[in-house]
Design a protein around this motif. Structure first.
Motif: not given
Length: 179
Positions: A111-112, A118-121, A155-159, A168-173
């Motif tokens: 997530a970090r 700004g890279a896609p996952v 995850f650009s919505r979390y810029e 970070l936890r929400a993105v990782t999950d």
């Protein structure tokens, strides 16, 4: 494979069961894949040490000293540099190989990286590598391996929120649940 962009930075995030997972990933993906590995893989002495250093370097491994409290930071900064150069960086969010093949809770490094760069996952799941190289066995065996790539995650919505532990936890999950 079509889910992996043909150019630009991308993070490949997946499960990690055996030593050879990164090799399979590097062989499958059309672009060069970079990943971190223990620096001890490339610091051996003699012919064997030189061969290992050549092999791991050619396969995209970037050695990182993971001892002490700064190993995670060094790994993230290495990943950031690879992504800033427009390359593919593979990461195993669990942080290490799974001892029993089950998927464990991911660490927030993926997530970090996604939020810093700004890279896609692109999540992926590898199935069968534990049959190719069972734990404790030296030589690989022939067995079928399947690699499934999930939909690209943006995850650009979390810029600008790369220091918020809840984000970070929400993105990782989300990454861990879509592989």
């Amino acid at each position: 494979m079509e889910r992996i962009p043909g150019s630009g930075p991308v993070i490949l995030a997946g499960n990690h069961v055996t030593f050879i997972d990164s090799l399979f990933l590097a062989l499958l993906v059309k672009r060069q894949v970079f990943f971190i590995g223990k620096d001890e893989y490339v610091t051996g002495k003699g012919l064997k040490g030189r061969l290992m250093a050549w092999f791991f370097g050619a396969s995209g491994m970037i050695p990182v000293d993971r001892d002490g409290g700064h190993g995670g930071v060094a790994a993230l900064m290495t990943g950031r540099r690879v992504l800033d150069e427009g390359n593919i960086f593979a990461i195993y969010p669990e942080g290490t190989r799974s001892p029993d093949g089950r998927l464990y809770r991911g660490r927030t490094g993926v997530a970090r990286l996604a939020l810093m760069t700004g890279a896609p996952v692109v999540p992926f799941a590898m199935v069968g590598t534990d049959k190719v190289q069972p734990s404790g066995k030296g030589l690989p065996r022939i067995a079928p391996v399947t690699v499934r790539f999930g939909e690209q995650l943006d995850f650009s919505r979390y810029e600008g929120m790369d220091r918020d532990r809840y984000v970070l936890r929400a993105v990782t999950d989300e990454v861990m649940s879509t592989g």
